[in-house]
Design an enzyme around this catalytic site. Structure first.
Site, PDB file in Angstrom:
ATOM      1  CE  LYS A  66      20.881 -22.651 -10.131  1.00 37.72           C
ATOM      2  NZ  LYS A  66      20.715 -21.840  -8.877  1.00 37.72           N
ATOM      3  CG  ASP A 103      20.644 -18.874  -6.724  1.00 32.41           C
ATOM      4  OD1 ASP A 103      19.700 -18.548  -6.959  1.00 32.41           O
ATOM      5  OD2 ASP A 103      21.479 -19.496  -7.404  1.00 32.41           O
TER       6      ASP A 103
END
Length: 181
Positions: A66, A103
């Site tokens: 990420k 997210d």
């Protein structure tokens, strides 16, 4: 023509994303293929470039890539900027990569829509100050809650994340011991 998408991570065999996206595609009548890519720990950027050069439309990014995806992104959404991490990569018409972090948006939507939770005026406690917390910080602070308390074992991490969030909304950081009593 079938649109190609995938999730990239290492390890990746456990990911349920292909099954989830296949069900979504079937339910919505989308013509798409969604696969798994075992990312090379020392060749993430090459894996991404290869996927898009082969006609890929979008990548979901998971551990441990990420932060590398954030660095690889030519353009980033606000959530990605706050998180310092990217979990979705898409190819822009000019060939550049856009990185986003969804997210927090997913968490907030699930709590609000699926669980019926109204954030308005509520005080919320978020435990932890790592990558997942960075990813949900902005979307939580944009819900209209009255305050967000970040608690972490390492107080300095909670305070650092609270300082980042303070530019967005009402947030304080503390150690887990501060929550006692």
């Amino acid at each position: 023509m079938t649109d190609r998408y995938a999730v990239i991570g290492n390890p990746i065999e456990h990911s349920k994303s292909p099954q989830i996206h296949a069900a979504f595609a079937e339910e919505t009548g989308q013509d798409l293929e969604y696969g798994r890519i075992l990312g090379d720990l020392s060749g993430f950027a090459q894996d991404v470039r290869h996927f898009f050069a082969a006609g890929g439309r979008g990548l979901n990014v998971t551990l441990p890539f990420k932060e590398q995806a954030w660095e690889l992104s030519d353009e980033r959404g606000a959530g990605a900027e706050t998180a310092g991490a990217v979990n979705t990569l898409s190819l822009l018409p000019d060939g550049r990569l856009r990185g986003d972090n969804t997210d927090g948006v997913g968490l907030v939507r699930d709590l609000a829509v699926n669980q019926g939770f109204d954030f308005g005026g509520k005080r919320v406690l978020l435990l932890g100050a790592g990558g997942a917390s960075r990813g949900v910080l902005r979307p939580l602070l944009e819900t209209g809650l009255s305050s967000l308390t970040l608690a972490n074992r390492t107080v300095s991490k909670a305070l650092d994340l609270a300082a980042l969030g303070a530019t967005i909304g009402p947030v304080v950081g503390c150690g887990l011991d501060d929550l006692k009593g």
